[in-house]
Scaffold this active site. Structure first.
Site, PDB file in Angstrom:
ATOM      1  N   SER A 232       0.801  -1.227   0.000  1.00  0.00           N
ATOM      2  CA  SER A 232       0.000   0.000   0.000  1.00  0.00           C
ATOM      3  C   SER A 232       0.834   1.278   0.000  1.00  0.00           C
ATOM      4  CB  SER A 232      -0.925   0.018   1.227  1.00  0.00           C
ATOM      5  OG  SER A 232      -0.163   0.044   2.428  1.00  0.00           O
ATOM      6  N   LYS A 233       2.157   1.152   0.070  1.00  0.00           N
ATOM      7  CA  LYS A 233       2.998   2.341   0.124  1.00  0.00           C
ATOM      8  C   LYS A 233       3.025   3.069  -1.228  1.00  0.00           C
ATOM      9  CE  LYS A 233       4.531   2.131   4.408  1.00  0.00           C
ATOM     10  NZ  LYS A 233       3.658   1.085   4.975  1.00  0.00           N
TER      11      LYS A 233
END
Length: 365
Positions: A181-182
């Protein structure tokens, strides 16, 4: 119009053929650990950031522990760290034998300041962990001027830019997470450590590979913490897109600033910073009621650090004797609203309309 909190898939859709090709390249080569893809990504990541060295590791949490060890942090030492951050920022410290010492933050930027760090320092302070929280850029140079090495926890700040450069090349050493999700995400766990110091870089490389430089002789008790070839290849495909994705996050943040002004407390970029917002976090006197209203409208939102780290049971023995008012304020009032590189203008407008229609519009005090 439903608006998701994250959208990691849409930006990657045009890259699917290249991603498949990268995976097949690794499979065909038959090298899966510390091979040419990791070496190439380390060079490319260091060049992108403006760092002298980048070393791939297994994840962002081990990156912090290994980086601290490479700085010489050990038993009897103290490491200053904010309490309003993800658990891993502090969790990594006791594994070195050192003691976490919690400092306060500025609740408008969500970052530490020279003043909050200085208030927590003692003669035993060996390092300071500065978190570029939510993609904002903490004042690293001013904190490093206090006289101790700064470790940048840049897990949420890939693509951000500060007045002196990119997070990852501002302090003595920095750590990254490539969790999916970064801003720059792998297809699993992954991390990296960057540094300008040749000796620190060499110690990191030794520590990530069982404390050995050649798999025969061992100079340190290290870790089995290596970035996989497959993940490195996947990251290499996405890295050329990072600036475009970061600019989309910047523009979404700018649109939020216009649409939500006066409705909620807005995150304030630190002076000279251009945050590529990993999360866009607002503040409100009644964030739970606001969350309920937005959820009913189909707008995803979430609190992240409602209980600060020093109040979590495993860390209570390290809790400071004094209050952390900025931390308490941020923890009590914050709420993350949708943010991604694919967030469209009409989605921002939908979020703003949902906030207005909630009937809870009160400027944060």
């Amino acid at each position: 119009m439903p608006v998701p909190l994250f959208d990691t898939e849409t930006p990657r859709l045009p890259l699917r053929a290249d991603l498949r090709s990268a995976v097949h390249r690794v499979l065909d080569a038959g090298r899966f650990v510390l091979g040419p893809e990791v070496q190439a990504f380390e060079r490319e990541w260091a060049a992108y950031l403006g760092a002298a060295h980048a070393i791939g590791v297994a994840n962002g949490t081990e990156a912090i522990t290994i980086a601290l060890r490479a700085l010489g942090v050990g038993p009897g030492d103290e490491v200053v760290v904010p309490s309003f951050t993800f658990w891993a920022s502090a969790e990594a410290i006791p594994h070195t034998g050192a003691t976490p010492v919690f400092c306060d933050i500025d609740p408008e930027t969500f970052c530490v300041t020279p003043e909050t760090v200085k208030a927590a320092m003692t003669p035993r302070t060996k390092a300071v962990i500065v978190v570029h929280l939510f993609g904002n850029v903490a004042p690293v140079a001013e904190i490093e001027a206090l006289g101790v090495p700064v470790l940048e926890d840049a897990a949420q700040a890939a693509g951000s830019i500060g007045p002196a450069g990119r997070p990852g090349a501002l302090g003595t050493v920095a750590t990254f997470s490539f969790y999916p999700s970064k801003n720059l995400g792998a297809f699993g766990d992954g991390g990296a450590i960057t540094t300008r110091d040749d000796d620190v870089a060499q110690r990191v490389r030794t520590l990530r590979f069982h404390g050995s430089a050649d798999k025969k002789d061992y100079s340190m008790v290290g870790y089995n913490s290596r970035l996989d070839e497959l993940q490195a290849a996947i990251l290499r495909v996405q890295l050329p897109e990072l600036d475009r994705w970061a600019q989309a996050r910047v523009e979404a943040g700018d649109r939020y600033e216009q649409a939500l002004d006066g409705l909620v407390g807005l995150p304030r970029a630190t002076p000279g910073a251009r945050p590529a917002w990993h999360l866009y976090v607002v503040r409100h006197p009644d964030p739970d009621a606001l969350q309920a209203a937005l959820t009913e409208r189909g707008v995803a939102c979430a609190p992240y650090y409602r209980r600060p780290i020093h109040e979590q049971p495993p860390m209570r023995s390290y809790a400071p004797a004094h209050d952390l008012p900025g931390t308490a304020e941020a923890a009590r009032t914050h709420l993350a609203i949708p943010m991604s590189a694919a967030l469209r203008a009409e989605q921002v407008d939908e979020v703003a309309a949902a906030v207005r229609d909630a009937g809870l519009v009160r400027p944060h005090q």
